[in-house]
Design a protein around this motif. Structure first.
Motif, PDB file in Angstrom:
ATOM      1  N   UNK A  83       0.820  -1.211   0.000  1.00  0.00           N
ATOM      2  CA  UNK A  83       0.000   0.000   0.000  1.00  0.00           C
ATOM      3  C   UNK A  83       0.858   1.268   0.000  1.00  0.00           C
ATOM      4  N   UNK A  84       2.149   1.115   0.315  1.00  0.00           N
ATOM      5  CA  UNK A  84       3.064   2.260   0.341  1.00  0.00           C
ATOM      6  C   UNK A  84       3.752   2.449  -1.007  1.00  0.00           C
ATOM      7  N   UNK A  85       4.044   1.339  -1.703  1.00  0.00           N
ATOM      8  CA  UNK A  85       4.772   1.462  -2.972  1.00  0.00           C
ATOM      9  C   UNK A  85       4.048   2.317  -4.016  1.00  0.00           C
ATOM     10  N   UNK A  86       2.710   2.286  -4.120  1.00  0.00           N
ATOM     11  CA  UNK A  86       2.062   3.204  -5.079  1.00  0.00           C
ATOM     12  C   UNK A  86       2.294   4.674  -4.739  1.00  0.00           C
ATOM     13  N   UNK A  87       2.422   4.977  -3.453  1.00  0.00           N
ATOM     14  CA  UNK A  87       2.708   6.352  -3.035  1.00  0.00           C
ATOM     15  C   UNK A  87       4.110   6.744  -3.485  1.00  0.00           C
ATOM     16  N   UNK A  88       5.039   5.813  -3.336  1.00  0.00           N
ATOM     17  CA  UNK A  88       6.414   6.071  -3.776  1.00  0.00           C
ATOM     18  C   UNK A  88       6.491   6.188  -5.294  1.00  0.00           C
ATOM     19  N   UNK A  89       5.651   5.435  -5.994  1.00  0.00           N
ATOM     20  CA  UNK A  89       5.630   5.530  -7.454  1.00  0.00           C
ATOM     21  C   UNK A  89       4.992   6.833  -7.920  1.00  0.00           C
ATOM     22  N   UNK A  90       4.117   7.393  -7.091  1.00  0.00           N
ATOM     23  CA  UNK A  90       3.572   8.721  -7.410  1.00  0.00           C
ATOM     24  C   UNK A  90       4.652   9.780  -7.237  1.00  0.00           C
ATOM     25  N   UNK A  91       5.527   9.583  -6.251  1.00  0.00           N
ATOM     26  CA  UNK A  91       6.667  10.479  -6.040  1.00  0.00           C
ATOM     27  C   UNK A  91       7.643  10.392  -7.206  1.00  0.00           C
ATOM     28  N   UNK A  92       7.953   9.163  -7.621  1.00  0.00           N
ATOM     29  CA  UNK A  92       8.936   8.924  -8.677  1.00  0.00           C
ATOM     30  C   UNK A  92       8.458   7.746  -9.521  1.00  0.00           C
ATOM     31  N   UNK A  93       7.639   8.006 -10.550  1.00  0.00           N
ATOM     32  CA  UNK A  93       7.124   6.914 -11.384  1.00  0.00           C
ATOM     33  C   UNK A  93       8.252   6.051 -11.948  1.00  0.00           C
ATOM     34  N   UNK A  94       8.129   4.736 -11.772  1.00  0.00           N
ATOM     35  CA  UNK A  94       9.201   3.837 -12.205  1.00  0.00           C
ATOM     36  C   UNK A  94       9.465   3.953 -13.712  1.00  0.00           C
ATOM     37  N   UNK A  95       8.432   4.293 -14.470  1.00  0.00           N
ATOM     38  CA  UNK A  95       8.597   4.425 -15.915  1.00  0.00           C
ATOM     39  C   UNK A  95       9.505   5.595 -16.284  1.00  0.00           C
ATOM     40  N   UNK A  96       9.697   6.553 -15.359  1.00  0.00           N
ATOM     41  CA  UNK A  96      10.559   7.694 -15.635  1.00  0.00           C
ATOM     42  C   UNK A  96      12.043   7.307 -15.577  1.00  0.00           C
ATOM     43  N   UNK A  97      12.367   6.184 -14.936  1.00  0.00           N
ATOM     44  CA  UNK A  97      13.764   5.799 -14.715  1.00  0.00           C
ATOM     45  C   UNK A  97      14.469   5.474 -16.030  1.00  0.00           C
TER      46      UNK A  97
ATOM     47  N   UNK B 132       3.244  14.307   3.881  1.00  0.00           N
ATOM     48  CA  UNK B 132       1.973  14.829   3.364  1.00  0.00           C
ATOM     49  C   UNK B 132       1.042  13.702   2.934  1.00  0.00           C
ATOM     50  N   UNK B 133       1.623  12.644   2.359  1.00  0.00           N
ATOM     51  CA  UNK B 133       0.809  11.552   1.831  1.00  0.00           C
ATOM     52  C   UNK B 133       0.420  10.538   2.905  1.00  0.00           C
ATOM     53  N   UNK B 134       1.285  10.359   3.911  1.00  0.00           N
ATOM     54  CA  UNK B 134       0.999   9.388   4.971  1.00  0.00           C
ATOM     55  C   UNK B 134       1.150  10.084   6.318  1.00  0.00           C
ATOM     56  N   UNK B 135       0.225  10.958   6.675  1.00  0.00           N
ATOM     57  CA  UNK B 135       0.313  11.630   7.977  1.00  0.00           C
ATOM     58  C   UNK B 135       0.106  10.635   9.117  1.00  0.00           C
ATOM     59  N   UNK B 136       0.578  11.004  10.295  1.00  0.00           N
ATOM     60  CA  UNK B 136       0.433  10.154  11.482  1.00  0.00           C
ATOM     61  C   UNK B 136       1.112   8.794  11.310  1.00  0.00           C
ATOM     62  N   UNK B 137       2.223   8.793  10.572  1.00  0.00           N
ATOM     63  CA  UNK B 137       2.999   7.565  10.379  1.00  0.00           C
ATOM     64  C   UNK B 137       4.461   7.904  10.612  1.00  0.00           C
ATOM     65  N   UNK B 138       5.214   6.948  11.107  1.00  0.00           N
ATOM     66  CA  UNK B 138       6.624   7.192  11.442  1.00  0.00           C
ATOM     67  C   UNK B 138       7.472   7.297  10.181  1.00  0.00           C
ATOM     68  N   UNK B 139       7.822   8.522   9.808  1.00  0.00           N
ATOM     69  CA  UNK B 139       8.695   8.780   8.658  1.00  0.00           C
ATOM     70  C   UNK B 139       9.868   9.591   9.172  1.00  0.00           C
ATOM     71  N   UNK B 140      11.056   9.015   9.070  1.00  0.00           N
ATOM     72  CA  UNK B 140      12.227   9.576   9.733  1.00  0.00           C
ATOM     73  C   UNK B 140      13.333   9.868   8.720  1.00  0.00           C
ATOM     74  N   UNK B 141      13.937  11.030   8.840  1.00  0.00           N
ATOM     75  CA  UNK B 141      15.076  11.411   8.006  1.00  0.00           C
ATOM     76  C   UNK B 141      16.344  10.827   8.614  1.00  0.00           C
ATOM     77  N   UNK B 142      17.089  10.063   7.829  1.00  0.00           N
ATOM     78  CA  UNK B 142      18.317   9.453   8.328  1.00  0.00           C
ATOM     79  C   UNK B 142      19.330  10.510   8.748  1.00  0.00           C
TER      80      UNK B 142
END
Length: 364
Positions: free
Chosen positions: A5-19, A344-354
């Motif tokens: 359910x997270x990978x489609x969000x990541x693909x919206x960020x960076x569509x795999x077809x753009x690679x 912005x896409x997944x609020x209230x979820x643990x997203x951490x900057x390394x």
């Protein structure tokens, strides 16, 4: 949340077809069905980053550079890549990479550089080729508006700053159905001449399955006649690098000082000064020597990139200022952008900057 359910969000960020074709993006390690407790975002998924993910209870690492670039024949822990994969699998940590899928995005890596430098009137430096396809289909007048709108809804008909673009022409279609047919107009074994509308729309190649689904779902014919062509047109809104203009021109030394401050560079390598002001600037994050000639062609006064070799500085030929700020430095804001997007896409979820600085290049 499960990983799938997270990978489609990541693909919206960076569509795999753009690679780029040479790249290795998307899910590199992990089971799409596993539950994700937290996301750690980094530049390079090194072993220290995996350790950080373990410590911070994150079982998904989203990285810019893919840790797996080419195939592994052995996984023994002998190399840093093998050790990362082994440790990630051992601790059920998934790894997802974006790399050139985000490089080619109009809001991606190079737009970040432009934003940092304050460049205006930006456009793609090296537009992506062989990315636009064309659908041609035929239908009866009573169906053409519904069908065309469905194709638009699926993503067809977007050209530059315009949407819902198509070409429509009238003609006469003919057919005769056999004993197994069930024609919408006419009967089996009857030669039919019918007025038809020819619809032509362009679309980005990664939308083909969605476009065809819309075509077959909304078409009234039993047998849908259609053609798909690969076009030679370049995609003006997708591609590597960008070019834009400074608000005010400035001397070369002042420009380099601006770059040093905004991109947080310890050192800058550059070609010989031309003693002319800098106004139009091309940028390309990462290794960008292949675009030197394109930057010249588009009239850039300076080209900011990384990983230039000794003889490539000669290619400036007193036509533009080549500026090498370092590979990591040119992409340093990427992980911040990914974090902001995911929050912005997944609020209230643990997203951490390394917190890890994974730049392998050190300065003395």
């Amino acid at each position: 949340m499960q990983l799938h359910t997270i990978t489609p969000i990541l693909e919206a960020l960076a569509p795999l077809a753009y690679a780029e074709d040479f790249d290795n993006v998307g899910l590199l390690v992990g089971n799409p069905q596993q539950e994700i407790s937290g996301i750690l975002v980094c530049h390079d998924a090194l072993e220290t980053v995996v350790d950080e993910a373990i410590q911070k209870k994150c079982n998904l690492i989203v990285c810019f550079h893919p840790i797996l670039f080419s195939g592994l024949k052995k996984i023994t822990g002998k190399t840093y890549v093998e050790r990362v994969v082994m440790k990630a699998i051992k601790h059920d940590i998934a790894i997802y990479a974006v790399h050139t899928a985000l490089d080619n995005h109009p809001e991606g890596v190079n737009k970040m550089i432009c934003n940092q430098l304050g460049l205006k009137k930006t456009k793609i430096l090296v537009p992506k080729e062989k990315f636009i396809r064309k659908l041609v289909t035929f239908t009866i007048p009573e169906n053409h508006q519904q069908l065309r709108n469905a194709l638009f809804e699926a993503g067809a008909g977007n050209i530059g700053n315009y949407e819902d673009c198509s070409f429509n022409s009238k003609g006469i279609g003919t057919y005769m159905g056999n004993e197994h047919s069930n024609p919408e107009i006419g009967e089996r074994f009857e030669f039919v001449e019918s007025e038809e509308i020819k619809i032509e729309v362009t679309f980005e190649k990664h939308l083909e399955a969605k476009i065809l689904k819309a075509l077959f779902t909304n078409h009234v014919y039993e047998e849908v006649a259609y053609e798909i062509y690969e076009l030679q047109n370049q995609h003006q809104n997708i591609g590597l690098g960008m070019i834009g203009e400074l608000e005010n021109e400035m001397p070369e030394r002042d420009f380099l000082q601006l770059v040093k401050e905004k991109m947080k560079c310890e050192n800058i390598r550059h070609s010989a000064f031309m003693n002319k002001p800098i106004k139009k600037v091309a940028v390309l994050g990462g290794a960008g020597s292949f675009a030197i000639q394109q930057a010249k062609k588009m009239g850039a006064d300076a080209f900011l990139t990384a990983d230039l070799k000794y003889h490539q500085f000669y290619e400036a030929e007193n036509q533009l200022l080549l500026v090498d700020i370092g590979h990591y430095e040119s992409e340093r804001y990427t992980k911040n952008y990914i974090v902001d997007f995911l929050i912005k896409k997944i609020p209230n979820f643990a997203i951490i900057l390394s917190e890890q600085n994974t730049n392998p290049v050190k300065y003395f």
